[in-house]
Design a protein around this motif. Structure first.
Motif, PDB file in Angstrom:
ATOM      1  N   PRO A   1       3.142 -11.837  52.459  1.00  0.00           N
ATOM      2  CA  PRO A   1       4.566 -12.109  52.181  1.00  0.00           C
ATOM      3  C   PRO A   1       4.873 -13.602  52.079  1.00  0.00           C
ATOM      4  CG  PRO A   1       4.276 -11.618  54.499  1.00  0.00           C
ATOM      5  CD  PRO A   1       2.917 -11.458  53.871  1.00  0.00           C
ATOM      6  N   TYR A   2       5.819 -13.915  51.169  1.00  0.00           N
ATOM      7  CA  TYR A   2       6.325 -15.273  50.992  1.00  0.00           C
ATOM      8  C   TYR A   2       7.739 -15.362  51.556  1.00  0.00           C
ATOM      9  CZ  TYR A   2       2.434 -15.667  47.684  1.00  0.00           C
ATOM     10  OH  TYR A   2       1.193 -15.674  47.110  1.00  0.00           O
ATOM     11  N   ASP A   3       8.161 -16.578  51.788  1.00  0.00           N
ATOM     12  CA  ASP A   3       9.566 -16.776  52.164  1.00  0.00           C
ATOM     13  C   ASP A   3      10.474 -16.596  50.954  1.00  0.00           C
ATOM     14  OD1 ASP A   3       9.218 -17.557  54.968  1.00  0.00           O
ATOM     15  OD2 ASP A   3       8.241 -19.344  54.149  1.00  0.00           O
ATOM     16  N   LEU A   4       9.981 -17.055  49.802  1.00  0.00           N
ATOM     17  CA  LEU A   4      10.800 -17.036  48.595  1.00  0.00           C
ATOM     18  C   LEU A   4       9.945 -16.691  47.391  1.00  0.00           C
ATOM     19  CD1 LEU A   4      13.485 -17.689  47.077  1.00  0.00           C
ATOM     20  CD2 LEU A   4      12.695 -20.070  46.949  1.00  0.00           C
ATOM     21  N   CYS A   5      10.385 -15.715  46.622  1.00  0.00           N
ATOM     22  CA  CYS A   5       9.731 -15.372  45.354  1.00  0.00           C
ATOM     23  C   CYS A   5      10.701 -15.685  44.222  1.00  0.00           C
ATOM     24  CB  CYS A   5       9.338 -13.899  45.325  1.00  0.00           C
ATOM     25  SG  CYS A   5       8.624 -13.377  43.732  1.00  0.00           S
ATOM     26  N   ILE A   6      10.280 -16.508  43.284  1.00  0.00           N
ATOM     27  CA  ILE A   6      11.095 -16.891  42.124  1.00  0.00           C
ATOM     28  C   ILE A   6      10.536 -16.177  40.907  1.00  0.00           C
ATOM     29  CG2 ILE A   6      11.911 -18.810  40.701  1.00  0.00           C
ATOM     30  CD1 ILE A   6      11.282 -20.649  43.124  1.00  0.00           C
ATOM     31  N   VAL A   7      11.344 -15.322  40.307  1.00  0.00           N
ATOM     32  CA  VAL A   7      10.912 -14.558  39.132  1.00  0.00           C
ATOM     33  C   VAL A   7      11.291 -15.346  37.890  1.00  0.00           C
ATOM     34  CG1 VAL A   7      11.069 -12.382  37.892  1.00  0.00           C
ATOM     35  CG2 VAL A   7      11.235 -12.411  40.395  1.00  0.00           C
ATOM     36  N   GLY A   8      10.323 -16.023  37.305  1.00  0.00           N
ATOM     37  CA  GLY A   8      10.556 -16.832  36.116  1.00  0.00           C
ATOM     38  C   GLY A   8      10.139 -18.266  36.337  1.00  0.00           C
ATOM     39  N   GLY A   9       9.288 -18.780  35.457  1.00  0.00           N
ATOM     40  CA  GLY A   9       8.806 -20.160  35.562  1.00  0.00           C
ATOM     41  C   GLY A   9       9.357 -21.042  34.464  1.00  0.00           C
ATOM     42  N   GLY A  10      10.610 -20.767  34.044  1.00  0.00           N
ATOM     43  CA  GLY A  10      11.268 -21.621  33.062  1.00  0.00           C
ATOM     44  C   GLY A  10      11.996 -22.770  33.732  1.00  0.00           C
ATOM     45  N   VAL A  11      13.028 -23.267  33.060  1.00  0.00           N
ATOM     46  CA  VAL A  11      13.741 -24.445  33.567  1.00  0.00           C
ATOM     47  C   VAL A  11      14.363 -24.179  34.932  1.00  0.00           C
ATOM     48  CG1 VAL A  11      15.728 -25.936  33.142  1.00  0.00           C
ATOM     49  CG2 VAL A  11      14.142 -25.408  31.287  1.00  0.00           C
ATOM     50  N   ALA A  12      15.066 -23.057  35.088  1.00  0.00           N
ATOM     51  CA  ALA A  12      15.692 -22.760  36.378  1.00  0.00           C
ATOM     52  C   ALA A  12      14.645 -22.524  37.460  1.00  0.00           C
ATOM     53  CB  ALA A  12      16.614 -21.551  36.250  1.00  0.00           C
ATOM     54  N   GLY A  13      13.622 -21.736  37.159  1.00  0.00           N
ATOM     55  CA  GLY A  13      12.599 -21.421  38.150  1.00  0.00           C
ATOM     56  C   GLY A  13      11.829 -22.646  38.612  1.00  0.00           C
ATOM     57  N   LEU A  14      11.431 -23.508  37.653  1.00  0.00           N
ATOM     58  CA  LEU A  14      10.691 -24.714  38.034  1.00  0.00           C
ATOM     59  C   LEU A  14      11.577 -25.687  38.792  1.00  0.00           C
ATOM     60  CD1 LEU A  14       8.445 -25.439  34.904  1.00  0.00           C
ATOM     61  CD2 LEU A  14       7.857 -24.252  37.018  1.00  0.00           C
ATOM     62  N   THR A  15      12.855 -25.791  38.397  1.00  0.00           N
ATOM     63  CA  THR A  15      13.775 -26.666  39.128  1.00  0.00           C
ATOM     64  C   THR A  15      13.896 -26.232  40.584  1.00  0.00           C
ATOM     65  OG1 THR A  15      15.065 -27.167  37.130  1.00  0.00           O
ATOM     66  CG2 THR A  15      16.158 -27.495  39.251  1.00  0.00           C
ATOM     67  N   LEU A  16      14.044 -24.926  40.808  1.00  0.00           N
ATOM     68  CA  LEU A  16      14.195 -24.414  42.166  1.00  0.00           C
ATOM     69  C   LEU A  16      12.933 -24.649  42.987  1.00  0.00           C
ATOM     70  CD1 LEU A  16      16.071 -22.910  44.096  1.00  0.00           C
ATOM     71  CD2 LEU A  16      15.135 -20.749  43.226  1.00  0.00           C
ATOM     72  N   ALA A  17      11.781 -24.341  42.397  1.00  0.00           N
ATOM     73  CA  ALA A  17      10.525 -24.554  43.129  1.00  0.00           C
ATOM     74  C   ALA A  17      10.300 -26.038  43.422  1.00  0.00           C
ATOM     75  CB  ALA A  17       9.354 -23.991  42.320  1.00  0.00           C
ATOM     76  N   TRP A  18      10.633 -26.888  42.459  1.00  0.00           N
ATOM     77  CA  TRP A  18      10.447 -28.325  42.640  1.00  0.00           C
ATOM     78  C   TRP A  18      11.356 -28.851  43.749  1.00  0.00           C
ATOM     79  CZ3 TRP A  18       6.751 -31.408  40.771  1.00  0.00           C
ATOM     80  CH2 TRP A  18       6.932 -32.793  40.869  1.00  0.00           C
ATOM     81  N   ALA A  19      12.592 -28.375  43.767  1.00  0.00           N
ATOM     82  CA  ALA A  19      13.552 -28.858  44.769  1.00  0.00           C
ATOM     83  C   ALA A  19      13.192 -28.409  46.181  1.00  0.00           C
ATOM     84  CB  ALA A  19      14.952 -28.374  44.408  1.00  0.00           C
ATOM     85  N   LEU A  20      12.453 -27.296  46.306  1.00  0.00           N
ATOM     86  CA  LEU A  20      12.129 -26.738  47.623  1.00  0.00           C
ATOM     87  C   LEU A  20      10.659 -26.909  48.014  1.00  0.00           C
ATOM     88  CD1 LEU A  20      14.195 -23.406  47.465  1.00  0.00           C
ATOM     89  CD2 LEU A  20      14.712 -25.451  48.819  1.00  0.00           C
ATOM     90  N   ARG A  21       9.896 -27.632  47.207  1.00  0.00           N
ATOM     91  CA  ARG A  21       8.457 -27.704  47.443  1.00  0.00           C
ATOM     92  C   ARG A  21       8.112 -28.365  48.773  1.00  0.00           C
ATOM     93  NH1 ARG A  21       9.978 -32.000  44.606  1.00  0.00           N
ATOM     94  NH2 ARG A  21       8.848 -33.967  44.724  1.00  0.00           N
TER      95      ARG A  21
END
Length: 547
Positions: free
Chosen positions: A15-35
């Motif tokens: 299990p992960y804390d957060l799963c982001i469905v989609g690696g486009g602009v919104a998905g990468l922005t969210l992952a980058w901001a929380l990395r």
């Protein structure tokens, strides 16, 4: 960390804390901001690191309303998403994306615009707009025309006007998403990026109030379950709604859809060539450089005419801007977009099948559409070839006028929508069906705005506009801008929207949506800067909630 599901044989991840469905602009922005948050993050991208034909076919869908671009042309399934499609060339070999925040009026509830109003105002997003600039390699400079004016180039046409203003667009670097952020996250040990991971369904508990995981398909159609304590849909303005509708095991109408709001209120930015601005003195033409693409203070910018916000309120109009395209002919523009013709799409499908040595989808239908549209395809292709040939031999003539290129928001319409089609994709799931509507208010607002611009330019002495009367609604030639908005709209009430002001899906405790699908209204600005700003706001919320 990179995991390619093409070569991955486990049946479960997490299990992960957060799963982001989609690696486009919104998905990468969210992952980058929380990395750097300490959270265990997984990003599911349906494609690879670059666009692939076999993955692109998953975006095909059906068009039942006003003619629209083929859906697989309007979206990109790869790490970086639609940033792969942004190809506005500002200089030879240099591509940029047009950016601008929404205006304060776009967040307001307007009596003349049904279903308008965001649950917060411009001031809530203002700090996130400033942070979003950096994602495109831009400095934090205001979007006011005056801040970019010089003695040589200034917003001349709107100076001293109580009707007109000049709206400023900045152009940022779109390649940063697939060139910088994507590869960096693939190498980040705190983030797991799964490629070729096609999300099929969100799995919930027995009440549908908690998402427990995502059912994911590999390219060979075997499946993986990804477990996470929080899930964010960041799959695009169309696919976000589709995934909610497909997740109907517990909730028959899909998640967040207790009041039949998922998929409704699809909006585009209407693009329309109409009218010709003829300066009273041709000596004015070289002085209008602010309204063409140009570099200033190290940034590519462009000014467009717009109406003052109090004029928009008083007249009960939709928000609107108009670009000035110089022309060497005193003739009204031709409106002829073959991308909207079924025959053009058929030709594209057949060509792709030949190139990849595959059987074309629905061959009889493609041949019928090709034959039906041949009478207009042949003249169009001939004209294009002659024009290209002429460009190599003709000398450039000085411009004498400006074609008006209008861009306006649409009024939210619950009957403009996406839903599940009867046709299925390679995974056996219903494809998307888009029913796009252009209403009378959309067209009449555009026509009134054009008249106000013409009236004010004449009053100021700048010149005259040859206006066009629209004999039908909608008039021929209106297109969209590949901007998909509104299908999971934001509203405090589940009766009026799909997500709440924090972008959490109504009725589901740990499911959020990122992207333009949450827009309640769209303004006239391209949606990308607002997508990134909203996603940064969501990142702050999740950082507080999950850590």
């Amino acid at each position: 960390m990179k995991i390619d599901l093409k070569a991955f044989d486990r049946a479960e991840l997490g299990p992960y804390d957060l799963c982001i469905v989609g690696g486009g602009v919104a998905g990468l922005t969210l992952a980058w901001a929380l990395r750097d948050s300490g959270l265990g993050i997984c990003v599911l991208e349906t494609g690879g690191e670059r666009p692939e034909p076999e993955t692109a076919r998953l975006s095909r869908g059906d068009i039942t309303g006003y003619p629209y671009f083929p859906l697989d042309m309007a979206r990109a399934r790869a790490l970086g998403g639609s940033s792969h499609l942004w190809d506005y060339e500002v200089a030879p070999g240099v591509c940029r994306i047009r950016l601008r925040p929404l205006d304060p009026i776009d967040f307001e509830r307007r009596e003349a615009v049904p279903f308008s109003g965001w649950p917060f105002g411009y001031e809530t997003l203002a700090p996130y707009y400033r942070r979003a600039q950096a994602f495109f390699g831009l400095e934090d400079r205001p979007y006011t025309a005056e801040a970019w004016a010089s003695d040589a180039e200034r917003p001349l046409l709107s100076e001293g006007s109580a009707v007109l203003r000049t709206a400023l667009f900045q152009f940022g670097d779109p390649a940063r998403f697939y060139r910088d952020y994507g590869p960096a996250l693939l190498a980040d040990p705190n983030v797991t990026v799964c490629l070729h991971a096609h999300a099929l369904e969100l799995l919930t508990n027995e009440t549908g109030e908690v998402v427990e995981g995502v059912r994911v398909a590999r390219p060979d159609r075997t499946e993986v379950i990804v477990r996470a304590r929080c899930v964010v849909l960041a799959a695009g303005g169309l696919e976000n709604a589709r995934l909610l509708l497909l997740s109907n095991r517990v909730c028959p109408n899909g998640l967040g859809n207790a009041y039949d709001r998922v998929g409704r209120f699809f909006m585009e930015h209407l693009h329309f060539l109409s009218g010709l601005f003829m300066p009273a003195d041709r000596a004015l033409i070289p002085q209008l450089g602010f309204y063409r693409l140009h570099a200033r203070l190290g940034t590519w910018i462009m000014g467009k005419l717009a109406l003052q916000e109090d004029v928009v309120r008083r007249e009960g109009l939709l928000n609107y801007c108009v670009a000035l395209w110089s022309t060497d002919r005193l003739a009204l523009p031709r409106r002829n977009n073959p991308l909207l013709w079924g025959g053009f799409e058929a030709l594209r499908v057949l060509r792709e099948a030949i190139r990849h040595r595959t059987w074309p989808e629905d061959l009889p239908r493609q041949l019928f559409r090709l034959v039906r549209d041949m009478p207009r395809l042949v003249p169009w292709a001939t004209t294009r070839l002659l024009a290209l040939k002429g460009k190599t031999t003709a000398t450039t003539r000085a411009p004498v006028a400006f074609v008006l290129h209008h861009m306006t928001e649409q009024a939210p319409d619950p009957e403009s929508r996406v839903r599940l089609s009867r046709r299925r994709d390679v995974f056996g799931q219903p494809r998307l069906e888009l029913h796009w509507r252009i209403g009378r208010q959309d067209v009449e607002s555009l026509q009134r705005a054009q008249h106000l611009v013409a009236q004010e330019l004449a009053r100021l002495g700048w010149g005259s506009v040859q206006e066009e009367e629209f004999r039908r609604i909608p008039p021929d030639g209106i297109t969209g801008g590949f901007h998909h908005m509104g299908t999971t709209r934001m509203h405090a009430s589940p009766r009026e929207g799909v997500v709440d002001p924090d972008a959490r899906v109504h009725g589901v405790k740990n499911l959020y949506v990122a992207g333009s699908s949450v827009f309640p209204t769209a303004g006239f600005a391209n949606p990308t800067l607002t997508i990134v700003a909203l996603t940064l706001r969501l990142a702050d919320h999740l950082r507080t909630r999950l850590t």
